[in-house]
Design a protein around this motif. Structure first.
Motif, mmCIF file in Angstrom:
data_model
loop_
_atom_site.group_PDB
_atom_site.id
_atom_site.type_symbol
_atom_site.label_atom_id
_atom_site.label_comp_id
_atom_site.label_asym_id
_atom_site.label_seq_id
_atom_site.Cartn_x
_atom_site.Cartn_y
_atom_site.Cartn_z
ATOM 1 N N ILE A 110 0.854 -1.188 0.000
ATOM 2 C CA ILE A 110 0.000 0.000 0.000
ATOM 3 C C ILE A 110 0.888 1.236 0.000
ATOM 4 C CG2 ILE A 110 -1.728 1.305 1.295
ATOM 5 C CD1 ILE A 110 -2.596 -1.389 2.570
ATOM 6 N N THR A 111 0.671 2.123 -0.969
ATOM 7 C CA THR A 111 1.473 3.340 -1.063
ATOM 8 C C THR A 111 0.687 4.597 -0.693
ATOM 9 O OG1 THR A 111 0.948 3.509 -3.421
ATOM 10 C CG2 THR A 111 2.999 2.379 -2.817
ATOM 11 N N LYS A 112 -0.654 4.523 -0.806
ATOM 12 C CA LYS A 112 -1.466 5.702 -0.492
ATOM 13 C C LYS A 112 -2.864 5.273 -0.074
ATOM 14 C CE LYS A 112 -2.871 10.179 -2.399
ATOM 15 N NZ LYS A 112 -2.855 11.051 -3.599
ATOM 16 N N VAL A 113 -3.390 5.931 0.964
ATOM 17 C CA VAL A 113 -4.754 5.673 1.425
ATOM 18 C C VAL A 113 -5.484 7.016 1.473
ATOM 19 C CG1 VAL A 113 -6.195 4.736 3.263
ATOM 20 C CG2 VAL A 113 -3.943 3.728 2.820
ATOM 21 N N THR A 114 -6.603 7.103 0.743
ATOM 22 C CA THR A 114 -7.380 8.344 0.674
ATOM 23 C C THR A 114 -8.758 8.118 1.284
ATOM 24 O OG1 THR A 114 -6.267 8.835 -1.418
ATOM 25 C CG2 THR A 114 -8.199 10.156 -0.865
ATOM 26 N N PRO A 115 -9.166 8.947 2.265
ATOM 27 C CA PRO A 115 -10.501 8.791 2.862
ATOM 28 C C PRO A 115 -11.594 8.935 1.812
ATOM 29 C CG PRO A 115 -9.152 10.323 4.147
ATOM 30 C CD PRO A 115 -8.410 10.063 2.869
ATOM 31 N N ALA A 116 -12.674 8.142 1.984
ATOM 32 C CA ALA A 116 -13.789 8.192 1.022
ATOM 33 C C ALA A 116 -15.132 8.068 1.730
ATOM 34 C CB ALA A 116 -13.620 7.086 -0.017
ATOM 35 N N GLY A 117 -15.181 8.480 3.005
ATOM 36 C CA GLY A 117 -16.420 8.375 3.773
ATOM 37 C C GLY A 117 -16.193 7.574 5.039
#
Length: 195
Positions: A110-117
């Protein structure tokens, strides 16, 4: 004299407010993937049918900064792949597909985690199969409770041809007809990780 005291008091209060406005540095916590409770299911389709199966996770970890998942990595044991058909299981381990003897592990980082709710994120990372690394992204649900992270992602589409798996691909064999196997397969991943 009163004005000086008032000014000094205001200066101290302002300084405290500014100091308190800075968030405390967040400390990363590493969670170890529970390989017994974590699962990967796969589905592959072909003309007139398809197959399903499982594959085991060898090891892995997820990193949480106290607020959200930030990164992680896990290894997948290619020799553990199974399907709903014994002959297909053997074939999947061969050089036509995953060459499990030469490439015993696949890896996802995993290189990036973006919130989505609420409890929802979009995960971006690098998937390595047969020594070939390609970027991939997908939505997931991540929940943290009592020292445990549960991360679930369903319907992850992987194009096998990007990893030099061309067996009966209509992209490479235009006259394959009804013997074609779809280029993409799907993964359903359920990770359980503990502090």
């Amino acid at each position: 004299m009163k004005m000086k005291k008032i000014f000094l008091t205001l200066s101290i209060l302002t300084g405290m407010a500014v100091f308190m406005s800075f968030d405390k540095p967040v400390k990363d916590t590493i969670y170890t993937v529970d390989t017994e409770r974590s699962t990967i299911d796969w589905t592959a389709k072909k003309v007139g049918g398809g197959h399903t199966g499982t594959i085991k996770i060898t090891s892995g970890n997820l990193v949480h900064n106290g607020k959200s998942l930030t990164k992680g990595t896990f290894l997948i044991n290619m020799a553990s792949i199974t399907s709903d058909n014994a002959r297909v299981t053997t074939h999947l381990k061969s050089d036509d597909f995953f060459a499990a003897e030469k490439n015993p592990n696949s890896k996802f980082e995993i290189t990036k985690v973006t919130p989505a709710g609420t409890d929802r994120v979009n995960i971006a990372g690098n998937l390595t199969i047969k020594g070939i690394t390609q970027p991939i992204s997908f939505p997931a649900t991540v929940k943290t409770q009592k020292g445990i992270i549960v991360a679930v992602a369903n319907g992850i589409r992987v194009d096998r041809t990007k990893y030099d798996i061309k067996f009966r691909s209509k992209t490479f064999f235009l006259d394959i007809g009804d013997r074609a196997v779809d280029d993409e397969f799907e993964l359903n991943i359920n990770l359980v990780a503990k502090k």
